[in-house]
Design a protein around this motif. Structure first.
Motif, PDB file in Angstrom:
ATOM      1  N   TYR A  72       0.818  -1.219   0.000  1.00 26.66           N
ATOM      2  CA  TYR A  72       0.000   0.000   0.000  1.00 26.66           C
ATOM      3  C   TYR A  72       0.847   1.262   0.000  1.00 26.66           C
ATOM      4  CZ  TYR A  72      -4.728  -1.797   0.335  1.00 26.66           C
ATOM      5  OH  TYR A  72      -5.925  -2.373   0.044  1.00 26.66           O
ATOM      6  N   ASP A  74       3.405   1.679  -1.720  1.00 22.39           N
ATOM      7  CA  ASP A  74       4.090   1.743  -3.017  1.00 22.39           C
ATOM      8  C   ASP A  74       5.552   1.323  -2.967  1.00 22.39           C
ATOM      9  OD1 ASP A  74       1.945   2.618  -4.716  1.00 22.39           O
ATOM     10  OD2 ASP A  74       2.136   4.617  -3.862  1.00 22.39           O
ATOM     11  N   GLY A 137       4.940  17.859 -13.784  1.00 19.68           N
ATOM     12  CA  GLY A 137       4.034  18.090 -12.664  1.00 19.68           C
ATOM     13  C   GLY A 137       4.462  17.496 -11.332  1.00 19.68           C
ATOM     14  N   LYS A 282       5.100  16.182  -2.205  1.00 17.98           N
ATOM     15  CA  LYS A 282       3.679  15.911  -1.932  1.00 17.98           C
ATOM     16  C   LYS A 282       3.467  14.838  -0.864  1.00 17.98           C
ATOM     17  CE  LYS A 282       2.920  17.166  -6.782  1.00 17.98           C
ATOM     18  NZ  LYS A 282       2.253  16.908  -8.048  1.00 17.98           N
ATOM     19  N   MET A 338      -5.982  17.897  10.219  1.00 17.79           N
ATOM     20  CA  MET A 338      -5.392  18.838   9.277  1.00 17.79           C
ATOM     21  C   MET A 338      -5.278  20.205   9.932  1.00 17.79           C
ATOM     22  SD  MET A 338      -4.552  17.460   6.417  1.00 17.79           S
ATOM     23  CE  MET A 338      -4.405  18.854   5.294  1.00 17.79           C
ATOM     24  N   ARG A 341      -5.013  25.483   6.852  1.00 19.28           N
ATOM     25  CA  ARG A 341      -4.209  25.429   5.646  1.00 19.28           C
ATOM     26  C   ARG A 341      -4.207  26.762   4.908  1.00 19.28           C
ATOM     27  NH1 ARG A 341      -1.847  21.155   3.669  1.00 19.28           N
ATOM     28  NH2 ARG A 341      -2.082  22.195   1.703  1.00 19.28           N
TER      29      ARG A 341
ATOM     30  N   LEU B 108      -5.634  16.191  -8.190  1.00 17.29           N
ATOM     31  CA  LEU B 108      -4.479  16.519  -7.374  1.00 17.29           C
ATOM     32  C   LEU B 108      -3.586  17.529  -8.080  1.00 17.29           C
ATOM     33  CD1 LEU B 108      -3.134  13.038  -6.162  1.00 17.29           C
ATOM     34  CD2 LEU B 108      -4.634  14.615  -4.931  1.00 17.29           C
ATOM     35  N   GLN B 109      -2.651  18.081  -7.357  1.00 15.90           N
ATOM     36  CA  GLN B 109      -1.678  18.995  -7.954  1.00 15.90           C
ATOM     37  C   GLN B 109      -0.849  18.293  -9.029  1.00 15.90           C
ATOM     38  OE1 GLN B 109      -1.926  18.577  -4.594  1.00 15.90           O
ATOM     39  NE2 GLN B 109      -2.018  20.559  -3.595  1.00 15.90           N
ATOM     40  N   GLY B 110      -0.705  18.967 -10.157  1.00 13.74           N
ATOM     41  CA  GLY B 110       0.177  18.463 -11.214  1.00 13.74           C
ATOM     42  C   GLY B 110      -0.359  17.278 -11.993  1.00 13.74           C
ATOM     43  N   GLY B 193      -5.142  22.435  -8.165  1.00 14.39           N
ATOM     44  CA  GLY B 193      -4.893  21.089  -7.668  1.00 14.39           C
ATOM     45  C   GLY B 193      -5.074  21.088  -6.160  1.00 14.39           C
ATOM     46  N   LEU B 195      -5.167  18.407  -2.471  1.00 16.87           N
ATOM     47  CA  LEU B 195      -5.085  17.086  -1.879  1.00 16.87           C
ATOM     48  C   LEU B 195      -6.463  16.684  -1.413  1.00 16.87           C
ATOM     49  CD1 LEU B 195      -1.816  17.390   0.193  1.00 16.87           C
ATOM     50  CD2 LEU B 195      -2.211  15.916  -1.786  1.00 16.87           C
ATOM     51  N   HIS B 196      -6.764  15.415  -1.592  1.00 21.83           N
ATOM     52  CA  HIS B 196      -8.078  14.909  -1.212  1.00 21.83           C
ATOM     53  C   HIS B 196      -8.328  14.979   0.286  1.00 21.83           C
ATOM     54  CE1 HIS B 196      -5.024  11.888  -1.160  1.00 21.83           C
ATOM     55  NE2 HIS B 196      -5.730  11.154  -0.339  1.00 21.83           N
ATOM     56  N   VAL B 197      -7.271  15.168   1.088  1.00 24.54           N
ATOM     57  CA  VAL B 197      -7.458  15.260   2.536  1.00 24.54           C
ATOM     58  C   VAL B 197      -7.537  16.705   3.010  1.00 24.54           C
ATOM     59  CG1 VAL B 197      -6.480  13.066   3.230  1.00 24.54           C
ATOM     60  CG2 VAL B 197      -4.967  14.999   2.789  1.00 24.54           C
ATOM     61  N   ASP B 198      -7.421  17.631   2.059  1.00 23.11           N
ATOM     62  CA  ASP B 198      -7.446  19.037   2.427  1.00 23.11           C
ATOM     63  C   ASP B 198      -8.899  19.501   2.514  1.00 23.11           C
ATOM     64  OD1 ASP B 198      -7.270  21.814   2.533  1.00 23.11           O
ATOM     65  OD2 ASP B 198      -5.377  21.802   1.444  1.00 23.11           O
ATOM     66  N   GLU B 199      -9.416  19.479   3.737  1.00 26.70           N
ATOM     67  CA  GLU B 199     -10.850  19.729   3.912  1.00 26.70           C
ATOM     68  C   GLU B 199     -11.310  21.064   3.355  1.00 26.70           C
ATOM     69  OE1 GLU B 199     -12.431  19.245   7.767  1.00 26.70           O
ATOM     70  OE2 GLU B 199     -13.026  17.181   7.285  1.00 26.70           O
ATOM     71  N   LEU B 201     -10.057  22.993   1.056  1.00 28.98           N
ATOM     72  CA  LEU B 201     -10.081  23.070  -0.401  1.00 28.98           C
ATOM     73  C   LEU B 201     -11.098  22.122  -1.020  1.00 28.98           C
ATOM     74  CD1 LEU B 201      -6.340  23.608  -1.381  1.00 28.98           C
ATOM     75  CD2 LEU B 201      -8.213  25.247  -1.343  1.00 28.98           C
ATOM     76  N   GLN B 227      -0.647   3.239  -5.400  1.00 28.83           N
ATOM     77  CA  GLN B 227      -1.733   2.704  -4.596  1.00 28.83           C
ATOM     78  C   GLN B 227      -2.690   3.785  -4.078  1.00 28.83           C
ATOM     79  OE1 GLN B 227      -2.317  -0.638  -3.841  1.00 28.83           O
ATOM     80  NE2 GLN B 227      -0.739  -1.136  -5.325  1.00 28.83           N
ATOM     81  N   ASP B 228      -2.205   5.008  -3.996  1.00 30.42           N
ATOM     82  CA  ASP B 228      -3.015   6.083  -3.433  1.00 30.42           C
ATOM     83  C   ASP B 228      -4.209   6.465  -4.327  1.00 30.42           C
ATOM     84  OD1 ASP B 228      -3.194   7.718  -1.131  1.00 30.42           O
ATOM     85  OD2 ASP B 228      -2.531   9.453  -2.284  1.00 30.42           O
ATOM     86  N   ASN B 231      -7.626   6.205  -2.750  1.00 34.44           N
ATOM     87  CA  ASN B 231      -7.948   7.202  -1.717  1.00 34.44           C
ATOM     88  C   ASN B 231      -8.387   8.490  -2.380  1.00 34.44           C
ATOM     89  OD1 ASN B 231      -7.085   5.400   0.232  1.00 34.44           O
ATOM     90  ND2 ASN B 231      -4.991   6.183   0.209  1.00 34.44           N
TER      91      ASN B 231
END
Ligand SMILES: Nc1nc2c(ncn2[C@@H]2O[C@H](COP(=O)(O)OP(=O)(O)OP(=O)(O)O)[C@@H](O)[C@H]2O)c(=O)[nH]1
Ligand SMILES: Nc1nc2c(ncn2[C@@H]2O[C@H](COP(=O)(O)OP(=O)(O)O)[C@@H](O)[C@H]2O)c(=O)[nH]1
Ligand SMILES: [Mg+2]
Ligand SMILES: [Mg+2]
Lengths: 345, 442
Positions: A72, A74, A137, A282, A338, A341, B108-110, B193, B195-199, B201, B227-228, B231
């Motif tokens: 998982y 990678d 990217g 990232k 989080m 941000r 996502l970014q990029g 872009g 992140l999927h965890v960035d609430e 955004l 693998q991500d 998610n």
């Protein structure tokens, strides 16, 4: 955590500014504020303490979970197999007895795998030239902005940026914004102009102005595009013509979300551009960047820096122990954790 | 190391043929190889588990068909199952009746959103003659607005932008008003872009969606994702209920297992494939071809189609005859080279050949290399072109001089040509070609 002065070899004392002595209150607040923020971020990106209970017993199920965790992350089937086999044989010979032993040993092995010789960046040249390359990217331009800012701030070095990406729309404008944020100069060429000549101009200007470090951006390219890879080889040659042993450091950016293709990227970029370090970007997401372990194991290329956000301060020296813990951490970034941000506009 | 799955299965099942039926043991051996191949292709671990279980059930006790060997038999089962999982329930872009069709790009970014905006705009203009506008709502990445302005105008789309001082939600809403007033057919909204965890955004994205009511939300996913991918896809599905995905950077050599993970776990189809940095490198996504690619079996279908579209039937028949009779000469090769060049970038074509994408290795494939090859061949005499075997040392030196290349380059071409002839004969006989030689020894 690794210090900036441990990563970058400058041959000088680190500037006093860092401990806040000759700043006023403002500077002190800034320093502590940053420290606090860094700690949150690092915990976030690199995982909190690993629970000793990751494996309750030393049984088949533990090994299955272990394998699953690495896949998982990678890390890849081959590197995973080699780690699992090693642990199985240690367990077989009685060297590991409990689940706790297994956790500890696994973490050690991961850190060991992530540790590669020559993991510093030697800046004892004037100027030292850093070339940043990578697939589209992956975070080249952003990382350059961050590195420039940290070199000036943490190590008191002067930096000049070169906008070697003359291909992508508005790439020059993008780096220009970073130069402004980092407070350093930039050399640009026209969009569509020869990247080698922009890079040459940058190095020449760096020498003439007596800056400490020159960092050159390049256009993103896939490692399979031979003509573009040859273009990079030419960029290197042009730099070398100006300063014989330069570029002194060639950094390859790898996006932490990259899967097994990352190994191919590292292999082909290394072959053409003599990469000597990886910037793993990232890591602030849920991806663990385990492909960096496969790269370290199979290609002996060390990760030197990690990117943990889009802000200028979101860069850290790589630390194998923290990285190993983070790989094993279950699901670190539950969204409640989080931080605020707010990013610069 | 990058052997094709077929090769591996061939090896694992080499001795089964005589038995006529696959035993449990055979199937277990095969499944280990399938699992490995899928993991190396970055297919999600969970998907791999479920998938191998399904294939296992089907393979157990399957008759080894007369026409196939046991390895190919399993490949066929895997490939069928994969195609089924990859495809199905295909959905196209939905177009609004009256008023602009709104398409929201997320990812996502990029990952390639901005580029995909330009490509989609161009695609809709060229294929459907629609009047397209793009809206610059990435106010996060430095110079993102400039980038879209450039990309959008290259695509011949109107660009709606308001700099970076307002919020992305406001700009999106304003752009929609603009698109209505200007009576555009389509509005494509580029976003930052995230992140999927960035609430923060992610909820900003939901807000953009709420205000602009897009008819299509597209998630742009990088083909190199590991693998991500699940998610990411699951989080974006939660926040935007996206309708389909664009798979980007397929021009590289990533197997693209992420495509399968996204499809299998969210049920959302992949609609488009992005295959280069230029705006015309964009095509409809073909699930069956992706299945082949994930298995490392190449994309023979696309290649054949591309070739067909550029070659008239007579030419094709003639070529086939020559290949079958082993009369394919360097002159034909030269013609082919010229045709290949008119088909698009060489790298993209070559990687469609089974196995080649992974095995290009030392083989020179950039387009400038073609100029060199062309120069070498035109420096040969007609005799030499018809029968390269006669090219000895002194002829090599002459050809090298004539073409401004080196003796090594000439030798290499002659050698590669011989290998190519061999490969073509195999292909003509319907076999998987042996690419070991072409890989230039790794
Ligand atoms: N979350 C996060 N985003 C990042 C990080 N590093 C870069 N990015 C983002 O990733 C995207 C691509 O970054 P760039 O720096 O433009 O990447 P690049 O390699 O220069 O891209 P090209 O020049 O287009 O090939 C941007 O949206 C960045 O803000 C990171 O560490 N974390
Ligand atoms: N090789 C290749 N590069 C691509 C493709 N799509 C986008 N890119 C490149 O990937 C980088 C990021 O793309 P961009 O559209 O700016 O991504 P965004 O950040 O998601 O908007 C740029 O360098 C693009 O030129 C593709 O299909 N193939
Ligand atoms: Mg860049
Ligand atoms: Mg963008």
């Amino acid at each position: 955590m690794r210090e900036w002065s441990e990563l970058f070899v400058t041959g000088r004392e680190a500037p006093a500014a860092e401990d806040g002595e000759n700043g006023g209150d403002e500077r002190k607040r800034g320093f502590f504020g940053r420290l606090r923020e860094n700690m949150t971020k690092t915990r976030q990106a690199l995982g909190a303490e690993l629970q000793a209970t990751m494996f309750e017993r030393l049984d088949d199920e533990a090994f299955e979970r272990l394998e699953e965790a690495l896949i998982y992350a990678d890390v890849g089937a081959r590197t995973t197999a080699s780690i699992v086999e090693r642990l199985e044989s240690e367990a077989g010979s009685g060297a590991l007895e409990t689940g706790e032993d297994l956790t500890r040993r696994l973490r050690e092995l991961l850190a060991e795998t992530a540790t590669v010789d020559n993991d510093t960046i030697d800046l004892r040249h004037s100027p030292a030239v850093i070339l940043v390359v990578g697939v589209n990217g992956t975070g080249k331009t952003t990382s350059i902005g961050k590195i420039a800012w940290h070199l000036q701030r943490e190590l008191g070095l002067s930096v000049l940026l070169g906008a070697g990406d003359t291909f992508r729309a508005a790439a020059g404008e993008q780096l220009e914004v970073w130069a402004e944020r980092a407070g350093c100069d930039i050399v640009r060429g026209a969009e569509g102009s020869d990247p080698a000549s922009v890079v040459f101009d940058t190095v020449e200007a760096g020498v003439a102005r007596g800056v400490d470090v020159v960092i050159c951006d390049t256009a993103g390219r896939l490692h399979t595009q031979q003509h573009l890879m040859q273009e990079l080889a030419k960029v290197r040659k042009v730099i070398e013509r100006k300063i014989p042993d330069a570029p002194h450091e060639t950094l390859l950016t790898i996006d932490a979300t990259t899967g097994q293709n990352g190994l191919r990227q590292a292999m082909l970029f290394r072959d053409v551009t003599d990469v000597n370090g990886i910037v793993l970007t990232k890591l602030d997401g849920t991806a663990k960047g385990g492909i960096a372990l496969a790269i370290a194991r199979e290609l002996r290329l060390p990760v030197k820096l990690i990117g943990i956000g889009e802000g200028i301060e979101d860069l850290r020296p790589f630390d194998p122990d923290d990285f190993a813990s983070a790989i094993l951490e279950d699901d670190p970034k539950d969204s409640a954790a989080m931080p605020d941000r707010s990013r610069e506009a | 190391m990058f052997d094709t799955l077929s090769d591996r299965l061939q090896e694992a099942l080499g001795d089964v043929r005589s038995r006529g039926k696959l035993t449990e043991d055979d199937v277990n051996k095969a499944m280990r190889q399938v699992r490995l191949a899928l993991l190396e292709a970055d297919v999600n671990f969970k998907v791999v588990k479920e998938f191998t279980a399904a294939v296992r059930a089907r393979a157990l006790g399957a008759e080894v068909l007369e026409s196939l060997n046991p390895g190919q038999q399993v490949v066929k089962i895997v490939s069928d199952e994969l195609t089924q999982l990859m495809g199905g329930s295909g959905r196209d872009l939905v177009f609004a009746r009256g008023g602009p069709t709104v398409i929201l790009m997320a990812g996502l970014q990029g990952s390639g959103k901005t580029t995909a905006c330009g490509k989609l705009a161009r695609h809709l203009r060229e294929e459907k003659s629609l009047d397209v506008a793009v809206a610059a709502c990435d106010l996060q990445r430095p110079a993102a607005v400039d980038q879209l302005v450039k990309v959008g105008s290259q695509a011949g789309a109107a660009v709606y932008e308001q700099g970076t001082s307002r919020s992305p939600v406001d700009v999106a809403e304003w752009a929609l008003g603009q698109a209505k007033a200007d009576r555009r057919d389509v509005l494509i909204i580029d976003t930052a872009g995230r992140l999927h965890v960035d609430e923060a955004l992610m909820s900003e994205l939901s807000e953009v969606k709420k205000r602009t009511k897009p008819h299509n939300v597209l998630l742009v996913v990088d083909a190199m994702t590991g693998q991500d991918a699940v998610n990411v896809a699951e989080a974006f599905a939660g926040a935007t209920a996206f309708d389909g995905a664009v798979l980007s950077k397929l021009d590289g050599d990533a197997r693209g297992g992420a495509a399968l993970s996204v499809k299998a776990l969210t049920g959302k189809p992949i609609l488009y494939a992005s295959t280069g940095e230029k705006l015309d490198a964009f095509e409809r996504f073909h699930p069956d071809r992706m299945a082949q690619r994930i298995l490392g079996m190449g994309d023979v279908m696309t290649l054949i189609e591309k070739a067909e579209s550029k070659m008239d039937e007579r030419q094709a028949a003639e070529l086939e005859r020559k290949i079958k009779k082993n009369q394919f000469t360097l002159d034909d090769f030269l013609d082919q080279l010229k045709q290949v060049r008119s088909m698009g970038p060489l790298q993209g074509l070559l990687k469609m050949i089974p196995g080649v994408g992974q095995q290009l290795g030392g083989l020179q494939v950039d387009d400038r290399e073609l100029d060199r090859l062309q120069a070498i061949i035109t420096s040969m005499t007609p005799e030499e072109r018809a029968n390269p075997k006669i090219i000895d040392g002194s002829r090599r030196r002459r050809i090298a001089r004539g073409s401004g290349t080196s003796v090594q380059a000439v030798s290499q071409l002659v050698k590669q040509f011989a290998q190519m002839q061999k490969m073509m004969r195999q292909l003509a006989k319907g076999q998987m070609p042996d690419l070991q030689g072409l890989a230039g020894g790794r």
